[in-house]
Scaffold this active site. Structure first.
Site: not given
Ligand code: ASP
Length: 341
Positions: A196, A224-227, A248, A250
């Site tokens: 990200t 899917r939705v991440g952080d 990382g 999320g």
């Molecule tokens: N945090 C992001 C997500 O989970 C991916 C990442 O930053 O590696 O969508």
């Protein structure tokens, strides 16, 4: 940045040669190295260098932290070499590119979009959500509809390279987030399957802002939705204290409201690096076994301009820019070891 690994090595060498400011080697930068007009911008990963370079002119002219982070995030979204953000992001398991982004200022104003399709600059849509709606987050079709109403243009986002990678992935269809350091060691030149751009800025008037933008985890389930678009998980900003962002897997940030946690720990007096470390420890305490195989990284900037980072596994780099010097790429040498700080 045709070869990310090569770029990274060059930049890391450059950062070392630059005689890093005090605190940098320990994974942080203190306020004494402050900047010509007090402004500073920091971003996750090697592509953070380009994002910072795009954001800096805004800050240098006395512009707002909010404008700076949007400008930096837009740069990353348009980067043709980035398989994890914006235009060239890798798709989900169904071959659809869906983008997540958020933006926030230090007064608590925020906006976000999730699972947005066919729009190159989700961060700017997120800003419109913040400024032109009574809401904080729009998702999927509704987010796209809003973007189109606001004058954004639909574009086909799946690049040839992303399509090839997806077809390759389909052969095994194994969902396996990579830890970047392992990935680079095992297969040089391989593209990241998640990252990200998290960008945090302090402007000359002492105000903070941040933005987060990503295509999320490659090969994720559709929907899917991440952080990154979740305020408090991938991003949190408070002018009274500081700013934090994450990269990382999320799901771990969401479980721990992690960026909010980092800011709250700074409020209690922790340095940015210590706050990031404690957040990593929470992630590990909650899921000790899973955390061995996934990456989680935090980056924080407090209201005095101090910077800190901490990662679960080695390989996390972040870019720092101030006083017009925007080529510093620092490795977070502070990684979780299981030993007390
Ligand atoms: N945090 C992001 C997500 O989970 C991916 C990442 O930053 O590696 O969508």
């Amino acid at each position: 940045m045709s070869n990310r690994r090569q770029f990274l090595q060059t930049s890391l060498m450059a950062a070392t040669a630059l005689a890093l400011p005090r605190g940098a080697a320990a994974g942080g930068i203190d306020a004494k190295t402050a900047t010509s007009n007090g402004a500073r911008v920091v971003s996750t990963w090697d592509f953070g260098v380009g994002a910072n370079q795009a954001a800096w002119p805004v800050l240098a002219k006395g512009g707002s932290a909010l404008d700076a982070v949007e400008t930096g995030a837009r740069w990353a979204e348009g980067d043709l070499c980035n398989s994890t953000v914006g235009r060239c992001g890798y798709p989900d398991r169904d071959g659809v590119v869906t983008l997540d982004a958020s933006i926030m200022d230090g007064d608590g104003r925020c906006g976000a979009v999730a699972a947005l399709q066919d729009i190159v600059h989700p961060v700017s849509v997120a800003r419109r959500v913040m400024e032109r709606t009574p809401h904080v987050m729009l998702v999927g079709e509704g987010a796209q509809q809003f973007a189109l109403q606001q004058g954004f243009v639909k574009e086909q986002l799946r690049t040839k390279e992303a399509e090839q990678a997806w077809r390759e992935w389909l052969k095994k269809s194994e969902y396996k987030p990579q830890i970047n350091a392992e990935r680079a060691a095992v297969k040089p030149g391989n593209k990241e399957n998640h990252d990200t751009l998290g960008i945090l800025a302090l402007d000359a008037s002492g105000k903070l802002a941040g933005a987060c933008t990503t295509s999320g985890m490659a090969w994720k389930l559709h929907g899917r939705v991440g952080d990154s678009p979740i305020i408090g998980a991938g991003l949190y900003i408070d002018n009274e204290v500081g700013a934090a962002t994450a990269s990382g897997v999320g799901e771990e940030m969401i479980r721990n409201a992690a960026s909010f946690l980092v800011v709250e720990l700074m409020r209690q007096g922790r340095t940015p690096m210590d706050a990031c470390r404690e957040a990593i420890e929470r992630v590990v305490r909650k899921r000790p076994v899973a955390s061995k195989t996934l990456q989680v990284c935090f980056l924080a900037l407090n209201k005095h301009g101090e910077v800190g980072a901490f990662a679960l596994h080695k390989g996390f780099v972040y870019a720092v820019c101030d006083a017009g010097k925007c080529d510093a790429l620092l490795e977070s040498r502070s990684v979780y070891t299981g030993k007390p700080a």
